[in-house]
Design a protein around this motif. Structure first.
Motif, mmCIF file in Angstrom:
data_model
loop_
_atom_site.group_PDB
_atom_site.id
_atom_site.type_symbol
_atom_site.label_atom_id
_atom_site.label_comp_id
_atom_site.label_asym_id
_atom_site.label_seq_id
_atom_site.Cartn_x
_atom_site.Cartn_y
_atom_site.Cartn_z
ATOM 1 N N SER A 173 0.808 -1.215 0.000
ATOM 2 C CA SER A 173 0.000 0.000 0.000
ATOM 3 C C SER A 173 0.842 1.266 0.000
ATOM 4 C CB SER A 173 -0.944 0.005 1.208
ATOM 5 O OG SER A 173 -0.220 0.223 2.401
ATOM 6 N N ILE A 174 2.069 1.204 0.526
ATOM 7 C CA ILE A 174 2.918 2.402 0.561
ATOM 8 C C ILE A 174 3.980 2.377 -0.535
ATOM 9 C CG2 ILE A 174 2.547 2.852 3.014
ATOM 10 C CD1 ILE A 174 5.252 1.523 3.569
ATOM 11 N N ASP A 175 3.913 1.390 -1.413
ATOM 12 C CA ASP A 175 4.832 1.287 -2.546
ATOM 13 C C ASP A 175 4.260 2.114 -3.699
ATOM 14 O OD1 ASP A 175 6.345 0.584 -4.735
ATOM 15 O OD2 ASP A 175 5.943 -1.557 -4.597
ATOM 16 N N ILE B 286 7.515 18.049 -11.823
ATOM 17 C CA ILE B 286 7.525 16.681 -11.298
ATOM 18 C C ILE B 286 6.103 16.336 -10.862
ATOM 19 C CG2 ILE B 286 8.394 15.126 -9.502
ATOM 20 C CD1 ILE B 286 10.544 15.840 -11.425
ATOM 21 N N TYR B 287 5.643 15.132 -11.241
ATOM 22 C CA TYR B 287 4.351 14.636 -10.777
ATOM 23 C C TYR B 287 4.599 13.800 -9.523
ATOM 24 C CZ TYR B 287 0.140 11.703 -10.619
ATOM 25 O OH TYR B 287 -0.992 11.041 -10.223
ATOM 26 N N TRP B 288 4.101 14.312 -8.388
ATOM 27 C CA TRP B 288 4.305 13.644 -7.099
ATOM 28 C C TRP B 288 3.060 12.860 -6.696
ATOM 29 C CZ3 TRP B 288 8.922 13.439 -4.754
ATOM 30 C CH2 TRP B 288 9.874 14.408 -5.077
ATOM 31 N N ARG B 289 3.279 11.636 -6.230
ATOM 32 C CA ARG B 289 2.219 10.838 -5.611
ATOM 33 C C ARG B 289 2.682 10.558 -4.180
ATOM 34 N NH1 ARG B 289 1.137 6.039 -7.344
ATOM 35 N NH2 ARG B 289 -1.142 6.177 -7.285
ATOM 36 N N ILE B 290 1.904 11.030 -3.200
ATOM 37 C CA ILE B 290 2.358 11.109 -1.815
ATOM 38 C C ILE B 290 1.502 10.199 -0.945
ATOM 39 C CG2 ILE B 290 2.750 12.665 0.133
ATOM 40 C CD1 ILE B 290 2.850 14.941 -2.052
ATOM 41 N N ALA B 291 2.135 9.181 -0.348
ATOM 42 C CA ALA B 291 1.466 8.231 0.542
ATOM 43 C C ALA B 291 1.809 8.561 1.991
ATOM 44 C CB ALA B 291 1.880 6.805 0.206
ATOM 45 N N GLN B 292 1.006 8.028 2.904
ATOM 46 C CA GLN B 292 1.271 8.178 4.329
ATOM 47 C C GLN B 292 1.274 6.810 4.997
ATOM 48 O OE1 GLN B 292 1.992 10.914 6.020
ATOM 49 N NE2 GLN B 292 1.118 12.666 4.933
ATOM 50 N N PHE B 293 2.244 6.599 5.901
ATOM 51 C CA PHE B 293 2.204 5.463 6.829
ATOM 52 C C PHE B 293 2.082 6.018 8.226
ATOM 53 C CE2 PHE B 293 4.756 2.939 9.899
ATOM 54 C CZ PHE B 293 3.814 1.938 10.089
ATOM 55 N N LEU B 294 1.067 5.531 8.965
ATOM 56 C CA LEU B 294 0.807 5.972 10.324
ATOM 57 C C LEU B 294 0.956 4.782 11.261
ATOM 58 C CD1 LEU B 294 -2.368 8.138 9.579
ATOM 59 C CD2 LEU B 294 0.013 8.879 9.690
ATOM 60 N N ALA C 171 -2.249 3.076 6.501
ATOM 61 C CA ALA C 171 -1.590 3.605 5.303
ATOM 62 C C ALA C 171 -2.620 4.292 4.422
ATOM 63 C CB ALA C 171 -0.894 2.488 4.531
ATOM 64 N N TYR C 172 -2.209 5.407 3.810
ATOM 65 C CA TYR C 172 -3.091 6.169 2.932
ATOM 66 C C TYR C 172 -2.546 6.131 1.511
ATOM 67 C CZ TYR C 172 -5.213 8.265 7.130
ATOM 68 O OH TYR C 172 -5.865 8.469 8.318
ATOM 69 N N ALA C 173 -3.442 5.898 0.561
ATOM 70 C CA ALA C 173 -3.062 5.788 -0.848
ATOM 71 C C ALA C 173 -2.682 7.154 -1.416
ATOM 72 C CB ALA C 173 -4.216 5.196 -1.645
ATOM 73 N N PRO C 174 -1.775 7.179 -2.415
ATOM 74 C CA PRO C 174 -1.272 8.458 -2.941
ATOM 75 C C PRO C 174 -2.036 8.969 -4.150
ATOM 76 C CG PRO C 174 0.044 6.667 -3.817
ATOM 77 C CD PRO C 174 -1.000 6.028 -2.921
ATOM 78 N N TYR D 57 -2.186 12.425 13.937
ATOM 79 C CA TYR D 57 -2.584 11.448 12.931
ATOM 80 C C TYR D 57 -3.535 12.041 11.889
ATOM 81 C CZ TYR D 57 -0.406 7.367 15.124
ATOM 82 O OH TYR D 57 0.510 6.462 15.598
ATOM 83 N N THR D 58 -3.901 13.283 12.054
ATOM 84 C CA THR D 58 -4.821 13.909 11.109
ATOM 85 C C THR D 58 -4.037 14.376 9.882
ATOM 86 O OG1 THR D 58 -6.080 14.660 13.018
ATOM 87 C CG2 THR D 58 -6.692 15.566 10.891
ATOM 88 N N VAL D 59 -3.707 13.451 9.014
ATOM 89 C CA VAL D 59 -2.919 13.751 7.820
ATOM 90 C C VAL D 59 -3.711 13.370 6.573
ATOM 91 C CG1 VAL D 59 -0.750 13.362 9.042
ATOM 92 C CG2 VAL D 59 -1.774 11.494 7.747
ATOM 93 N N ARG D 60 -3.210 13.829 5.441
ATOM 94 C CA ARG D 60 -3.794 13.476 4.153
ATOM 95 C C ARG D 60 -2.701 12.969 3.230
ATOM 96 N NH1 ARG D 60 -7.508 18.921 3.362
ATOM 97 N NH2 ARG D 60 -8.925 18.492 5.101
ATOM 98 N N SER D 61 -3.106 12.212 2.245
ATOM 99 C CA SER D 61 -2.229 11.789 1.165
ATOM 100 C C SER D 61 -2.769 12.375 -0.131
ATOM 101 C CB SER D 61 -2.194 10.255 1.077
ATOM 102 O OG SER D 61 -3.508 9.757 0.824
ATOM 103 N N GLY D 62 -2.035 12.202 -1.235
ATOM 104 C CA GLY D 62 -2.567 12.687 -2.497
ATOM 105 C C GLY D 62 -1.497 12.998 -3.518
ATOM 106 N N GLY D 63 -1.901 13.634 -4.596
ATOM 107 C CA GLY D 63 -0.990 13.926 -5.694
ATOM 108 C C GLY D 63 -0.948 15.403 -6.022
ATOM 109 N N CYS D 64 0.125 15.809 -6.708
ATOM 110 C CA CYS D 64 0.247 17.190 -7.161
ATOM 111 C C CYS D 64 1.353 17.270 -8.210
ATOM 112 C CB CYS D 64 0.542 18.151 -6.016
ATOM 113 S SG CYS D 64 2.077 17.816 -5.143
#
Length: 445
Positions: A176-178, A248-256, A261-264, A406-413
């Motif tokens: 999930s974090i790969d 750069i196209y970033w895909r950003i995941a989170q591990f808590l 784990a949050y998808a990017p 733990y109040t975080v977000r994941s995502g792309g930009c």
């Protein structure tokens, strides 16, 4: 690669093991609230990290998580009668409340007060984000619940489910974090036309509105540069791919820590996906899956799509077992694999499960040959194992003191290539670690 003893240390979750004791210091989900729908209703057998437990909702609506077996003669309390704020064993009538206290012992003389001397194992339970959480560690070290954004929001803003998986929880979470595997595991293509297909019409999440540009960048750059940013709740893992310009196209995941784990995948305004990986035994796990939108309620169409399986949310039967699973070879379509999909398997969740299950019940990490795109996996393993070994030495995980973080977000930009990861995070989330604070739409449940 890992040494065999390190792989064993990383993947064991039973009581008394290093990793098992670490997991027990945190609140972890053990059921969906919908699995105990009514007071005094049917109890539910659960196995968590090898422990056979029983969950029930008492007459007040309070959930208890107790040992599955009566301490009198070992009869299974699942057979018991859920009545008047307790579960009563049908063998000799001993009755236990949600805290494990024996509140009635018909086989003993009342003047002996024998029931006051008897307790069965029980764990604190809480309902949070439409999931039932248990704390299985020392009572004097119990932390606060993790402030996951989806749980802070009103129920209309989230969708929660779960799925069964036939492998160790660690390799499922690693998948999930790969952020690099998307190019092959999930991308759809047209072999005859040699071009990427519309993501909304094929295998990947149709509610993630990826543009043709984003699809092309993922396809053309299978070796994203990986950047890691540790924070008070875990790790931010970002994968940057080259574009057609200076961006750069970033895909950003989170591990808590220790199981979330949050998808990017989400671009601004889109629904965010998360998962919590909970060991049943060392060779299978429940994965709690959820989607949420901090800005608005989810639509009925979105909920219907999630019911059918979408993104990390699998299409499941009434027992939360995916319809495409190990026992039916994930309904792999070899013809489709040759023409439109590297896997030939429908569904992002099912594609992930197939490759993770294929690593074996417990992946043998002594045979690995890791590369640059595996940097996030390396940091994840080190964080977990260092925390477990520190706990063995008497040092509590520092993350326990930061449940509010733990109040975080994941995502792309998409950002200019000259910006470092911290600047990228600020641009995407307003904070260098992806923290967003308490959601504006938050409401107590």
């Amino acid at each position: 690669m890992l040494r065999a003893e390190d792989n064993k240390f990383l993947t064991e979750s039973g009581a008394g093991t290093g990793m098992g004791e670490l997991l027990r210091r945190f609140w972890i989900p053990v059921l969906l609230s919908e699995e105990l729908p009514e007071a005094d209703g049917e109890p539910k057998k659960i196995t968590v990290m090898g422990e056979e437990l029983l969950a029930f909702r008492d007459s007040r609506g309070v959930v208890g998580v107790v040992d599955q077996y009566c301490p009198h003669r070992g009869a299974n309390l699942w057979l018991g009668r859920n009545e008047e704020c307790g579960i009563r064993c049908v063998y000799h009538g001993w009755k236990f409340d949600t805290d494990g206290r024996c509140v009635d012992m018909p086989t003993s003389y009342p003047d002996l007060n024998a029931k006051d001397l008897i307790r069965t194992k029980s764990y604190p339970a809480r309902e949070w984000g439409e999931m039932i959480w248990a704390y299985m560690g020392p009572a004097d070290a119990m932390p606060e619940l993790p402030a996951l954004e989806m749980a802070l929001l009103p129920p209309a803003h989230r969708y929660v489910s779960k799925k069964w998986q036939d492998c160790n929880w660690v390799q499922a979470l690693e998948g999930s974090i790969d952020t690099a595997h998307f190019t092959f595991a999930h991308l759809a293509f047209d072999k005859e036309e040699n071009e990427i297909l519309d993501i909304k019409k094929h295998f990947v999440n149709p509610l993630v509105r990826m543009s043709t540009d984003q699809m092309r960048w993922i396809a053309q750059d299978p070796r994203p540069v990986i950047k890691i940013s540790p924070h008070e709740a875990g790790l931010t893992i970002a994968g940057g791919r080259l574009t057609d310009s200076d961006n750069i196209y970033w895909r950003i995941a989170q591990f808590l820590m220790p199981v979330h784990a949050y998808a990017p995948s989400a671009m601004p305004g889109e629904n965010i996906f998360g998962q919590s990986f909970v060991p049943v035994t060392d060779t299978n796990c429940w994965i709690y899956t959820y989607a949420w939108n901090p800005e608005r309620p989810l639509t009925e169409d979105e909920r219907a799509a999630y019911d059918r399986g979408n993104g990390v949310i699998a299409e499941v039967d009434e027992n939360y077992v995916p319809l495409r699973n190990k026992r039916n070879d994930y309904l792999i379509d070899r013809k489709l694999q040759k023409t439109s999909s590297y896997t030939g398997i429908k569904g992002v969740s099912e594609q992930d499960a197939a490759v993770q299950d294929s690593q074996g019940p417990i992946a043998d990490r002594t045979r690995e040959h890791l590369g640059p795109t595996d940097l996030g996996i390396m940091h994840f393993r080190k964080l977990l194992m260092d925390a477990a070994r520190a706990l063995q030495a008497g040092e509590a995980p520092p993350h326990l003191a930061h449940q509010d973080r733990y109040t975080v977000r994941s995502g792309g930009c998409v950002t200019h290539k000259a910006k470092d990861l911290a600047a990228v995070m600020v641009e995407r989330f307003g904070d260098a670690a992806g923290f967003v604070g308490k959601p504006r739409a938050a409401a107590a449940e």
